[in-house]
Write an enzyme that holds these catalytic residues in place. Structure first.
Site, short mmCIF file in Angstrom:
data_model
loop_
_atom_site.label_atom_id
_atom_site.label_comp_id
_atom_site.label_asym_id
_atom_site.label_seq_id
_atom_site.Cartn_x
_atom_site.Cartn_y
_atom_site.Cartn_z
N GLU A 125 41.92 31.15 41.79
CA GLU A 125 42.15 32.59 42.30
C GLU A 125 40.82 33.23 42.33
OE1 GLU A 125 44.69 36.41 40.96
OE2 GLU A 125 46.00 34.46 41.20
N ASP A 127 39.49 37.29 42.88
CA ASP A 127 40.00 38.49 43.08
C ASP A 127 39.29 39.60 43.29
OD1 ASP A 127 42.37 37.36 42.72
OD2 ASP A 127 42.59 37.83 40.32
N GLU A 129 40.10 43.50 43.26
CA GLU A 129 41.29 44.50 42.87
C GLU A 129 40.73 46.04 42.69
OE1 GLU A 129 44.44 42.02 40.40
OE2 GLU A 129 42.58 42.29 39.35
N THR A 153 41.69 33.26 29.86
CA THR A 153 40.21 33.70 29.83
C THR A 153 40.33 34.53 31.06
OG1 THR A 153 39.40 31.79 28.62
CG2 THR A 153 37.72 33.42 29.63
N GLU A 156 37.07 39.34 34.05
CA GLU A 156 37.13 40.74 34.68
C GLU A 156 35.68 41.16 34.59
OE1 GLU A 156 39.22 40.04 32.21
OE2 GLU A 156 41.32 40.49 32.82
N TRP A 220 49.33 48.54 33.57
CA TRP A 220 47.95 48.36 33.41
C TRP A 220 46.65 48.98 34.11
CZ3 TRP A 220 44.32 45.68 36.42
CH2 TRP A 220 44.64 45.02 37.68
#
Length: 321
Positions: A125, A127, A129, A153, A156, A220
């Site tokens: 993936e 991402d 976001e 892991t 981010e 979240w």
């Protein structure tokens, strides 16, 4: 009298905090990024119906301008999203996005690549976001990468933006090849992940489809889930246009292992996001622009989260060496 004076001082303090918050946001939005190379616009723009299909929440997906603009919405019944008709193995992927302008705590707008449907236990993936905001707060941009199912892991990194993403369209782009992954916003690199020795096992290595979704991340997305969605402000609508997907179009019926040749990609004037010299490493100009973003707008990196990791992930040590 003392009570009145106390209340007056409290009011002045509160007003000052609100003003400072507003000024901080407006100051951030007023900063001009360094000039850098434009990668968007180099490849053909795609229409929605030829290149994408509905992923979920079809009733909340609307087309306009003969498919040149698409909106996806989240309401109290469902979110929505679309996906590319075909997977790709490496390439350049981009769209211009305009975010919901209302109070949007708990809302997640995602623009990402994934192969979870084909590899549920070892998926990859990449991402973008975009995380909703409270009143007088900014949308946050989160980037993340998973390779070969390495979801334990989370990698981010979070940023504020130097513009208001609700007022106009802005370009969000992913460059992915065997050399590196680069996240770009309005052609400014905000993050680079090199295909290094430390990242070799966790580097996305299988064909992926491109997705765009809007969904409820109340548990979240905003302040760690402390601010859930308020559906009194729904529907939350995100708009997309200026689609670009250029790379190795993966045909699963022809081969069981990834392979790519220049016949699969656009080599006009050497514009090749997989093998082209302009795409395999950042220019000095791009590095300067990325340093500008990371020094002024990044507010979280997993590499600096000692509370989360007892041992720093190996790629962080390699990056800092």
């Amino acid at each position: 009298m003392h009570s009145l004076l106390y209340n007056y001082k409290f009011f002045l303090l509160l007003a000052s905090l609100i003003t400072c918050s507003t000024i901080a946001g407006s100051t951030r939005h007023g900063l001009s990024p360094p000039t850098t190379t434009r990668l968007t616009g180099l490849f053909p723009r795609l229409t929605f119906d030829k290149s994408f299909s509905d992923f979920f929440g079809g009733q909340n997906i609307k087309r306009a301008g003969n498919g040149s603009v698409v909106t996806i919405a989240l309401d109290k019944h469902t979110g929505s999203g679309f996906m590319s008709r075909d997977p790709y193995y490496y390439g350049f992927f981009s769209a211009s996005i305009k975010l919901p302008s209302t109070y949007s705590a708990g809302v997640v707008v995602a623009f990402y690549m994934s192969n979870y449907g084909s590899y549920p236990k070892s998926h990859d993936e990449i991402d973008f976001e975009l995380l909703g905001h409270e009143k007088r707060k900014d949308w946050a941009l989160q980037t993340n990468v998973y390779g070969n199912g390495s979801v334990s892991t989370g990698r981010e990194e979070k940023f504020y933006l130097w513009f208001d993403p609700t007022q106009d369209f802005h370009e969000y782009s992913i460059l992915w090849n065997s050399h590196h992954i680069v996240f770009l916003v309005d052609n400014i690199p905000v993050r680079e992940i090199n295909h290094s020795v430390a990242m070799s096992k966790a580097y996305p290595s299988k064909p992926m489809s491109l997705y765009a979704t809007i969904w409820d991340g109340s548990d979240w997305a905003t302040r760690g889930g402390k601010k859930p969605i308020n559906y009194n402000f729904a529907p939350f609508v995100a708009s997309f246009k200026d689609f670009e997907m250029e790379g190795c179009l993966w045909n699963q019926t022809k081969s069981s292992s990834p392979s790519c040749s220049n016949n699969n990609v656009n080599d006009r004037q050497g514009l090749d996001p997989i093998y082209g010299q302009d795409f395999i490493k950042l220019s000095q100009q791009q590095k300067v622009a990325m340093d500008w973003v990371r020094s002024k707008f990044m507010f979280y990196s997993y590499c600096n989260d000692a509370k989360r990791f007892s041992a720093i992930p190996p790629e962080c040590k390699e990056r800092n060496s």
